[in-house]
Design a protein around this motif. Sequence first.
Motif, PDB file in Angstrom:
ATOM      1  N   LYS A  40       0.782  -1.189   0.160  1.00  0.00           N
ATOM      2  CA  LYS A  40      -0.177   0.103   0.045  1.00  0.00           C
ATOM      3  C   LYS A  40       0.823   1.061   0.134  1.00  0.00           C
ATOM      4  O   LYS A  40       1.824   1.321   0.775  1.00  0.00           O
ATOM      5  N   GLY A  42      -0.604   4.576  -0.234  1.00  0.00           N
ATOM      6  CA  GLY A  42      -1.111   5.502   0.264  1.00  0.00           C
ATOM      7  C   GLY A  42      -1.929   6.547  -0.848  1.00  0.00           C
ATOM      8  O   GLY A  42      -2.932   7.112  -0.851  1.00  0.00           O
ATOM      9  N   MET A 170      -1.359  -4.349   9.557  1.00  0.00           N
ATOM     10  CA  MET A 170      -1.682  -2.980   9.103  1.00  0.00           C
ATOM     11  C   MET A 170      -0.589  -1.996   8.852  1.00  0.00           C
ATOM     12  O   MET A 170      -0.517  -1.266   7.907  1.00  0.00           O
ATOM     13  N   ARG A 171       0.206  -1.779  10.026  1.00  0.00           N
ATOM     14  CA  ARG A 171       1.237  -0.886   9.974  1.00  0.00           C
ATOM     15  C   ARG A 171       2.563  -1.198   9.229  1.00  0.00           C
ATOM     16  O   ARG A 171       3.002  -0.243   8.664  1.00  0.00           O
ATOM     17  N   ASP A 197      -0.221   3.541  17.841  1.00  0.00           N
ATOM     18  CA  ASP A 197      -1.554   4.090  17.806  1.00  0.00           C
ATOM     19  C   ASP A 197      -1.407   5.273  16.507  1.00  0.00           C
ATOM     20  O   ASP A 197      -2.315   5.554  15.674  1.00  0.00           O
ATOM     21  N   ILE A 200      -0.847   3.649  13.007  1.00  0.00           N
ATOM     22  CA  ILE A 200      -2.126   3.296  12.614  1.00  0.00           C
ATOM     23  C   ILE A 200      -2.962   4.379  12.132  1.00  0.00           C
ATOM     24  O   ILE A 200      -3.574   4.366  10.905  1.00  0.00           O
ATOM     25  N   LYS A 201      -2.953   5.573  12.700  1.00  0.00           N
ATOM     26  CA  LYS A 201      -3.631   6.568  12.180  1.00  0.00           C
ATOM     27  C   LYS A 201      -3.128   7.040  10.984  1.00  0.00           C
ATOM     28  O   LYS A 201      -3.947   7.504   9.935  1.00  0.00           O
ATOM     29  N   TYR A 202      -1.785   7.161  10.780  1.00  0.00           N
ATOM     30  CA  TYR A 202      -1.383   7.289   9.669  1.00  0.00           C
ATOM     31  C   TYR A 202      -1.552   6.717   8.419  1.00  0.00           C
ATOM     32  O   TYR A 202      -1.953   6.823   7.222  1.00  0.00           O
ATOM     33  N   VAL A 203      -1.550   5.239   8.811  1.00  0.00           N
ATOM     34  CA  VAL A 203      -1.962   4.225   7.642  1.00  0.00           C
ATOM     35  C   VAL A 203      -3.429   4.593   7.179  1.00  0.00           C
ATOM     36  O   VAL A 203      -3.708   4.580   5.933  1.00  0.00           O
ATOM     37  N   GLU A 204      -4.304   5.032   7.895  1.00  0.00           N
ATOM     38  CA  GLU A 204      -5.602   4.962   7.619  1.00  0.00           C
ATOM     39  C   GLU A 204      -5.877   6.366   7.025  1.00  0.00           C
ATOM     40  O   GLU A 204      -6.857   6.499   6.013  1.00  0.00           O
ATOM     41  N   GLN A 205      -4.929   7.294   7.238  1.00  0.00           N
ATOM     42  CA  GLN A 205      -5.366   8.473   6.717  1.00  0.00           C
ATOM     43  C   GLN A 205      -4.159   9.039   5.583  1.00  0.00           C
ATOM     44  O   GLN A 205      -4.102  10.303   5.157  1.00  0.00           O
ATOM     45  N   CYS A 206      -3.380   8.180   5.335  1.00  0.00           N
ATOM     46  CA  CYS A 206      -2.374   8.309   4.399  1.00  0.00           C
ATOM     47  C   CYS A 206      -2.561   9.085   3.159  1.00  0.00           C
ATOM     48  O   CYS A 206      -3.541   8.750   2.377  1.00  0.00           O
TER      49      CYS A 206
END
Length: 229
Positions: A40, A42, A170-171, A197, A200-206
Amino acid sequence: MDDFKLSQRSTEKLERSQGGPHFDPQLMAQSQAAAETGVKSGYFLKRPFDLVLSGLALVFLSPVFLLIACLIKFTSPGPVFFRQERLGVNEKPFLILKFRSMRTGSEKSGSQFTTVNDSRITPVGKLIRKTSLDELPQLLNVFRGEMSLIGPRPYIGFELKDASPSIREMRSSVRPGISGLAQVSGRSTLSQSTVIDFDIKYVEQCSLWLDFKIVCQTLQKVVTCDGSN
């Protein structure tokens, strides 16, 4: 291939010194099966941006590289660069590069977190760690595709021992970065669980915009020497 063989030998050495596996065997098996598919990014331009910007940075910062290399070589016995096995995409191990900031042999007792006023750090090492200049050689890791300019930091296995397999998967779905959301949100002042945490936030909002903001905040922290030991 030679680097990967060197990584395997380094892993075996660390396992013997620390008395256990350095990486999650199950996740490593999944990584081998996945190979390089499904990485991924992003956004579409992330890898081209990394390649161009890291290449330009390596050229323009070459005098800085030479100066730091001379300071390290003339003030402390040992190699200029420090190489350590870290977890990359899908937790595939690779050798991260740094300017050596510690005395030679500091890793013989096994990998461990550094502390404020750590006696293992050399005088020049204190300076380059404070200004984050020790991280500059990782531009080579970015250029080679092992890392990105921005992303979750590439950790050693023991730093993720308390994370669940799903969180680790995920990360590690994105390339690790020289800087990331956690590094501009507290860095060494954060607990390891809080760092994860933020990862994970970065991966979700990349996104490209998020990366741009993190770059700007990183430059600000480097200039003010904020958040490093």
